[in-house]
Structure formats: structure tokens, C-alpha cells
Design an enzyme around this catalytic site. Structure first.
Site, PDB file in Angstrom:
ATOM      1  N   CYS A   2     -60.666 -21.142 -36.652  1.00  0.00           N
ATOM      2  CA  CYS A   2     -61.972 -21.004 -36.022  1.00  0.00           C
ATOM      3  C   CYS A   2     -62.226 -22.212 -35.136  1.00  0.00           C
ATOM      4  CB  CYS A   2     -63.128 -20.884 -37.027  1.00  0.00           C
ATOM      5  SG  CYS A   2     -62.946 -19.517 -38.151  1.00  0.00           S
ATOM      6  N   ARG A  27     -57.290 -21.385 -32.112  1.00  0.00           N
ATOM      7  CA  ARG A  27     -57.739 -21.571 -33.488  1.00  0.00           C
ATOM      8  C   ARG A  27     -58.167 -20.247 -34.136  1.00  0.00           C
ATOM      9  NH1 ARG A  27     -58.766 -26.963 -34.311  1.00  0.00           N
ATOM     10  NH2 ARG A  27     -59.960 -26.457 -36.168  1.00  0.00           N
ATOM     11  N   TRP A  74     -61.391 -16.788 -36.933  1.00  0.00           N
ATOM     12  CA  TRP A  74     -60.206 -16.264 -37.614  1.00  0.00           C
ATOM     13  C   TRP A  74     -60.711 -15.922 -39.012  1.00  0.00           C
ATOM     14  CZ3 TRP A  74     -57.243 -17.251 -41.976  1.00  0.00           C
ATOM     15  CH2 TRP A  74     -55.994 -16.592 -42.022  1.00  0.00           C
ATOM     16  N   ASN A 100     -66.485 -23.697 -39.447  1.00  0.00           N
ATOM     17  CA  ASN A 100     -65.018 -23.623 -39.548  1.00  0.00           C
ATOM     18  C   ASN A 100     -64.648 -24.198 -40.918  1.00  0.00           C
ATOM     19  OD1 ASN A 100     -62.466 -25.791 -38.113  1.00  0.00           O
ATOM     20  ND2 ASN A 100     -62.200 -23.948 -39.292  1.00  0.00           N
ATOM     21  N   GLY A 101     -64.022 -23.361 -41.759  1.00  0.00           N
ATOM     22  CA  GLY A 101     -63.652 -23.846 -43.098  1.00  0.00           C
ATOM     23  C   GLY A 101     -63.831 -22.740 -44.112  1.00  0.00           C
ATOM     24  N   GLU A 489     -36.032 -20.352 -38.229  1.00  0.00           N
ATOM     25  CA  GLU A 489     -36.973 -20.443 -37.110  1.00  0.00           C
ATOM     26  C   GLU A 489     -36.889 -19.197 -36.211  1.00  0.00           C
ATOM     27  OE1 GLU A 489     -39.476 -22.042 -36.611  1.00  0.00           O
ATOM     28  OE2 GLU A 489     -39.872 -22.000 -34.478  1.00  0.00           O
ATOM     29  N   LYS A 493     -39.973 -16.697 -35.523  1.00  0.00           N
ATOM     30  CA  LYS A 493     -40.433 -16.379 -34.157  1.00  0.00           C
ATOM     31  C   LYS A 493     -40.506 -14.881 -33.954  1.00  0.00           C
ATOM     32  CE  LYS A 493     -41.724 -19.262 -33.351  1.00  0.00           C
ATOM     33  NZ  LYS A 493     -41.862 -20.608 -33.793  1.00  0.00           N
ATOM     34  N   GLU A 496     -43.313 -13.087 -36.016  1.00  0.00           N
ATOM     35  CA  GLU A 496     -44.714 -13.333 -35.647  1.00  0.00           C
ATOM     36  C   GLU A 496     -45.070 -12.767 -34.274  1.00  0.00           C
ATOM     37  OE1 GLU A 496     -46.136 -17.417 -35.179  1.00  0.00           O
ATOM     38  OE2 GLU A 496     -44.134 -18.057 -34.651  1.00  0.00           O
ATOM     39  N   HIS A 512     -24.161 -12.706 -51.570  1.00  0.00           N
ATOM     40  CA  HIS A 512     -24.930 -12.842 -52.810  1.00  0.00           C
ATOM     41  C   HIS A 512     -26.148 -11.920 -52.813  1.00  0.00           C
ATOM     42  CE1 HIS A 512     -22.351 -16.107 -53.981  1.00  0.00           C
ATOM     43  NE2 HIS A 512     -22.539 -16.669 -52.795  1.00  0.00           N
ATOM     44  N   LYS A 611     -53.304 -20.508 -34.094  1.00  0.00           N
ATOM     45  CA  LYS A 611     -52.394 -21.615 -33.822  1.00  0.00           C
ATOM     46  C   LYS A 611     -52.541 -22.721 -34.856  1.00  0.00           C
ATOM     47  CE  LYS A 611     -49.602 -23.926 -31.005  1.00  0.00           C
ATOM     48  NZ  LYS A 611     -48.192 -23.549 -31.172  1.00  0.00           N
TER      49      LYS A 611
HETATM   50  O1  M6R Z   1     -49.663 -27.282 -36.463  1.00  0.00           O
HETATM   51  P1  M6R Z   1     -48.587 -27.145 -37.511  1.00  0.00           P
HETATM   52  O2  M6R Z   1     -47.241 -27.515 -36.994  1.00  0.00           O
HETATM   53  O3  M6R Z   1     -48.933 -27.882 -38.771  1.00  0.00           O
HETATM   54  O4  M6R Z   1     -48.581 -25.619 -37.871  1.00  0.00           O
HETATM   55  C1  M6R Z   1     -47.775 -25.139 -38.909  1.00  0.00           C
HETATM   56  C2  M6R Z   1     -47.592 -23.646 -38.827  1.00  0.00           C
HETATM   57  O5  M6R Z   1     -48.813 -22.989 -38.953  1.00  0.00           O
HETATM   58  C3  M6R Z   1     -46.966 -23.223 -37.499  1.00  0.00           C
HETATM   59  O6  M6R Z   1     -45.760 -23.885 -37.288  1.00  0.00           O
HETATM   60  C4  M6R Z   1     -46.709 -21.712 -37.462  1.00  0.00           C
HETATM   61  O7  M6R Z   1     -45.745 -21.372 -38.392  1.00  0.00           O
HETATM   62  C5  M6R Z   1     -46.294 -21.301 -36.051  1.00  0.00           C
HETATM   63  N1  M6R Z   1     -47.183 -20.304 -35.561  1.00  0.00           N
HETATM   64  C6  M6R Z   1     -44.941 -20.736 -35.973  1.00  0.00           C
HETATM   65  O8  M6R Z   1     -44.612 -20.374 -34.671  1.00  0.00           O
END
Ligand code: M6R
Length: 616
Positions: A2, A27, A74, A100-101, A489, A493, A496, A512, A611
């Protein structure tokens, strides 16, 4: 999660609120709303969806006024509906609040408020705060601005959890109240007015200076002055006024279609920036101003713990392989949300690094605070040197990747891995890494940005592969050693951005259990550069091919073995083994991007995500 923007001053608040919210969409972007004081009455506009929907709503139902608060959401408590969008009013309807929280005791507070006759308009945890503050204010004899500050203090003492709030009351004129515990909030100071913002980038260009509220502080402001105090009545920490020039500026997409695409292609430059002034050529080592410790102190670090979430955790894991290889210092990686609650032993001689692009991730911050409480040195590796993690740690490393707007982390990942590689070099040179080896590593690092630029030329090849496989329902990602975190990673990617189911494992884990997933329609992506375990990866690829699984391989230029064996191959330039993750991850970022685009997904703002994850 948020984002909050507030304005009070001489001008119309609405343009600031709307543009500021747009800059904070990283956010959260489920719904948005604004409350504006218009001729002594608070008017609220809300819309479900992105901030652009709120812009449309205000175009259809215009509102203006010289003070206001706004919010991009959010959802945590309560679905994505108009009623649950912020701002929320109190019982009198005269007070509006954005938050926000997470209010952890919201159920108990709601029951108590209901027993006193409150009828809630939303399912949110936030509404308990607006109602508590409004009730305290209305119950007071003092209906002045000071009275609202007192009422907020009284109310917030009952709230457990995290909050950054902005409050507007129609009886108090152009006046905003703000408070923070656990979620970030800054005050922006300008000539014609003052601001509230979850992130100073939201108000860049309008405010000349800004002040971060510290934990447990409350602030109140009009268009000209502000005051800060402890919520509990304690004296505030000395106010540090920072120049806005140093805050990250909001980016534009330039010639690119999406921020994610732009940020992928910015990596040669972001990596150059991460190295600038940090390599000491004649000593064959690296240095960081944010880790000013004597060589004796640094030699006392017997173990490093890296903690983070999501992509930052994946980068930490790549760093573990690289640092142990370069320096022989043992590294442990901990997912922050687990680490913060685990009773893990913390030996003397342990230094803890919190990795976070935003520097605001709630779990990473909490894990770091817990470690700090236990007396171990803590360092932040963040992309925002003003973030909470950067400010609260004992030192750290600025990633200097530039603002990352796309929700999918791309350039921050490669900068994190590079910075950890330089850390490994620095620690290695204090131990057994010889001068000549150090110099060799340094010259490999200097070539890296050009190799990254060369690697990104595979864009078109990857786009074609993306088209071919976009309809697949699931993908497997496999790699070994420091390329296992790259597999993680790549899988993160793709899931998401395109909502395709993915999983990632070390290649040898195939037999395994994972191999049970192999069939003609499930592509396996192998990260198989020409490193010392290439042959082992080849055997694993054979195992998948023997079961008719399509294989896409990321290999090293000049490799024709992979080309013969695999269905599709993407080749990256040759480099030192420990640097391969920075190259091999690039085709995977591109693959996720192109598949997302092919499927018509909103790649910069994938569903259900934000984000910056500032709630637990
Ligand atoms: O700001 P941060 O690096 O602490 O964020 C951590 C994760 O929320 C962030 O890396 C998230 O997994 C990304 N959206 C992945 O692309």
C-alpha cells in the site's frame, strides 16, 4: 504494501495525490482512493483497479481542495472492493484515514467498537483505526488540532501490529496527521506546501527536502510547518532533514514497452554502477564505504548469514556459492520469514546481511532487527540507501541499480549477485586468495558489463522460444552449484509474470522425484554453462530426453553438444565459472518477460503482487 500520499498547502491537492499514487503503484494496485477537504467538507473518491481508474473516477466526479490524503491498496483484510478501498471514515464521517500495515488485534477492537454502537462500512482492519481515533477525538473536550493529536495517541496505543497512517479531519482545516510503526512514512517539505509519502520518490520534484518518521513517531503538519513527537509521549529522535535530490527519481519507460523490459536492458549500466569506485586495481580487491571495518575486524567474521525473501533470497543463495569459493568463509542463507521466528544459534564472529531491493520488506526487516537485538553486526544490501533496512543496519552496501519499477526483480538480482561477488573477493583477499588471483578476478569483473550487453543480444532468439512454449502449462528449471539459484530465480520470474506453474531444483535432484513430472508437454530448462559440472548436467539432460521431455538449455557460446541434444539452446559468452549466474539469468528474465507478453499478462503489475512487501 500500500502506498500513501498526502498534501497540504497553497495548491490543489488532487494532482499531487494522483501523480504521487501513480509513482507508488509498485506498493500495490488493487484499488485506490483519495479524500480531499473541499470547502470544509471531506469528499472521498474511490475506484477498484489501478490508480488510472481513480483518475477516471475523479475526471467524472471532479473534486479539489488544498489538503488531502490518498492511498493505493494491496488487499490484506477484506476483498478488493470499493468499500474496502481507502480512505476510511470514522463514525462521525468527519475524519478520513489511510493506512499501510496490518492491525493484528483488529478483530478484538472491532468487537469492542461494535459493542459501543459502531457500524462498520468495510471488512478492513484499517477501519478500526479511523473509528478509534474519531471516537477518542469526539469524546474529548478539546476539538483543536492538539486534541486530534492526543486522540490519535490514545487510539494508537490500543493498536497492535504495523501502520503508517495519514489522517484528515474536516473540522481542522488544512491540517494532516501522520504516524508510523513498522511501515515507512516520510514528510516532504516544500515552499508552497508539505507532503506525506510512503516513499520520497512519490513526491520528488515537488518537495525540496524530506524527513523520515522513525518507529513510534507521530507528526502533524500544515502547509508551512510540521512537528514530530513519540506516540507514547516520549521525545522524538532528532529530526534529520534530507535533501530530496538524493531520493530516487521516478523512472519512465523510455523507448521500451514495459519497465521490466527496460530494466532487463539496463543491466550493463547498473552493474557498472555497482562496481564504480569499489575495485582497487593494484591490490586486486574490492572495498565498500558502507562496511568500514578494520581488516582485523573483518578477519574475525567466521560465518556470514544472508537473509532475504524472493529474488533477494535467490541472490543470497548464489552469493553463498560464490563467496565460499572465493574466500572460504562459510555462508548460510535464511529465508527471512522463517529466520525471524527460528531459535537459530548465533555464534560469535557471525555477521548478518539483510538483502532487500526495497529495503522495506517486513520479514527481512524483522529478521534483521531480531539479530541486531542479539548483538551481532548487521548490514543491509539494498537498492535504497534511505530505506529502513539501510538506516537501521550497522552499515551496508548500496546496490546503485537505479529505481526498479517492474514488480519482477531483474537488475536488482544481478546487482546483488555482483555485490556479493565483490564481497567474496574482499574477504578472500584478507584470507588465502593470492594477489594474482585477485587481479584476475578483478579484470573478469571489469569485463562483465560488456558480456552482459552481449548476452542481451539473445533477446530475439528468446522471444521465438517464448512463442513456441508459451502455451505450456508448467516448466521445470534445473541447474547446479551457483546456477541452481539461477534456476530458482528463472522459475520465480516465469510464475510471477505469466502465472504458469514452475518448479526449480538442483539438476541431480531429478531422479529423486522431479523426473516424474517429465512428459512431452513439460519443458525442462537446464542452466548448463561449460563449467566443471557440465558433463553431469549433460547426463541429466539425457535423462529428460530419454523420456521425451522437451529441453531448453542455457549454455556457453561455441557449445554444439547442447545444440545436438536439446530442442532449443540459448548461448551466453564464456566467463569465469563463478560469474556465470549473472549471465545465465538474463535469458531466463527475457523468457519470462516474452512469455508474459505473449500471454497478454500485465508484466509490470502481475496479479496479486506488489513490489514492496511491507506486511508480514
Ligand atoms: O524488496 P525485496 O528485495 O526485499 O523484495 C523481496 C521479494 O518480495 C521480491 O524479491 C519478490 O520476490 C520479487 N517480486 C521477485 O521478482
Amino acid at each position: 504494501m500500500c502506498g500513501i500520499v498526502g498534501y497540504v498547502g497553497d495548491s490543489d491537492a488532487v494532482p499531487f495525490l494522483l501523480e504521487g499514487l501513480g509513482r507508488l503503484e509498485y506498493r500495490g494496485y488493487d484499488s485506490a482512493g483519495a479524500a480531499v477537504l473541499n470547502h470544509g467538507k471531506i469528499e472521498i473518491r474511490k475506484a477498484v483497479g489501478h490508480v488510472s481508474s481513480l483518475v477516471e473516477e475523479i475526471k467524472s466526479h471532479p473534486v479539489s481542495g488544498t489538503s488531502g490524503i490518498s492511498h493505493t491498496r494491496w488487499a490484506t483484510h477484506g476483498g478488493v472492493t470499493l468499500e474496502n478501498a481507502h480512505p476510511h471514515r470514522d463514525a462521525s464521517g468527519k475524519l478520513a484515514l489511510v493506512h499501510n500495515g496490518v492491525v493484528e488485534n483488529h478483530k478484538d477492537l472491532r468487537t469492542e467498537l461494535e459493542s459501543r454502537g459502531h457500524v462498520f462500512a468495510s471488512q478492513t482492519d484499517t477501519e478500526v483505526i479511523s473509528r478509534l481515533i474519531g471516537e477518542a477525538f469526539d469524546g474529548h473536550g478539546d476539538k483543536s488540532r492538539d486534541g486530534l493529536v492526543e486522540a490519535a495517541r490514545e487510539a494508537l496505543q490500543q493498536v497492535r501490529g504495523t501502520y503508517a497512517i495519514g489522517v484528515l479531519h474536516e473540522d481542522l482545516g488544512d491540517f494532516l496527521l501522520a504516524a508510523r510503526r513498522g511501515s515507512p512514512l516520510a514528510l516532504g517539505l516544500g515552499d508552497g506546501g508539505q507532503f506525506l509519502a510512503s516513499d520520497p520518490a512519490a513526491i520528488a520534484g515537488w518537495a525540496s527536502n524530506f524527513v523520515y518518521l522513525n518507529e513510534g513517531e507521530i507528526a502533524w503538519l500544515d502547509g508551512k510547518k510540521f512537528e514530530v513527537a513519540g506516540i507514547d509521549g516520549s521525545a522524538p529522535a532528532p529530526v534529520v532533514v534530507r535533501s530530496m535530490e538524493k531520493a530516487a527519481k521516478a523512472g519512465t519507460k523510455g523507448k521500451f514497452e514495459h519497465f521490466m523490459q527496460k530494466e532487463i536492458h539496463e543491466q550493463p549500466e547498473s552493474l557498472r554502477e555497482a562496481m564504480r569506485g569499489r575495485l582497487i586495481a593494484d591490490q586486486g580487491t574490492a572495498c565498500f564505504h558502507g562496511i568500514e571495518r578494520s581488516p582485523e575486524e573483518l578477519r574475525q567474521w567466521e560465518t556470514l548469514i544472508f537473509t532475504g525473501c524472493g529474488t533477494s533470497f535467490n541472490a543470497a543463495l548464489a552469493g553463498e556459492y560464490i563467496i565460499e569459493f572465493l574466500s572460504r568463509v562459510p555462508v548460510e542463507c535464511e529465508i527471512a520469514s522463517e529466520f525471524r521466528y527460528r531459535n537459530s544459534p548465533l555464534e560469535m564472529g557471525t555477521a548478518v546481511f539483510a538483502l532487500s531491493q526495497s529495503g522495506e520488506t517486513a520479514d527481512t526487516l524483522a529478521a534483521m532487527r531480531e539479530i541486531k537485538r542479539r548483538g551481532a553486526p548487521t548490514f543491509g544490501i539494498c537498492n535504497n540507501p534511505f530505506s529502513t533496512i539501510s538506516r537501521e543496519s550497522d552499515g551496508g552496501i548500496d546496490l546503485r541499480a537505479g529505481q526498479e519499477v517492474g514488480v519482477a526483480a531483474t537488475k536488482s538480482f544481478t546487482s546483488q549477485v555482483l555485490v556479493l561477488t565483490m564481497l567474496g573477493l574482499m574477504l578472500g583477499r584478507m584470507r588465502d586468495l593470492r594477489h594474482t588471483e585477485g587481479k584476475k578476478i578483478l579484470s573478469a569483473l571489469e569485463k562483465l558489463p560488456d558480456l552482459v550487453a552481449e548476452t542481451l543480444e539473445v533477446d530475439e532468439v528468446v522471444r521465438r522460444i517464448a512463442k513456441k512454449y508459451a502455451a505450456s502449462e508448467s516448466f521445470l528449471f534445473l541447474g547446479r552449484q551457483a546456477n541452481f539459484p539461477v534456476a530458482l530465480e528463472g522459475a520465480l520470474k516465469l510464475k510471477e509474470i505469466s502465472y504458469i506453474s514452475t518448479c526449480a531444483h538442483p539438476s541431480a535432484e531429478l531422479k529423486h522425484g522431479v523426473i516424474a513430472l517429465v512428459n512431452e508437454s513439460t519443458p525442462s530448462i537446464f542452466i548448463a554453462p561449460r563449467d566443471e559440472l557440465f558433463e553431469k548436467n549433460l547426463s541429466n539432460i539425457e535423462e529428460v530426453k530419454a523420456r521425451n521431455g522437451p529441453v531448453i538449455a542455457v549454455g556457453t557460446q561455441g557449445d554444439d553438444v547442447l545444440a545436438d541434444l536439446c530442442d532449443d539452446v540459448v548461448l551466453v559468452p564464456a566467463c569465469e565459472d563463478f560469474l556465470t549466474p549473472i549471465l545465465t539469468v538474463l535469458p531466463l528474465q527475457l523468457l519470462a518477460y516474452h512469455i508474459g507478453v505473449e500471454l497478454g499478462c500485465d508484466v509490470d503489475k502481475p496479479r496479486n503482487l506488489a513490489k514492496s512487501v511491507t506486511v508480514e
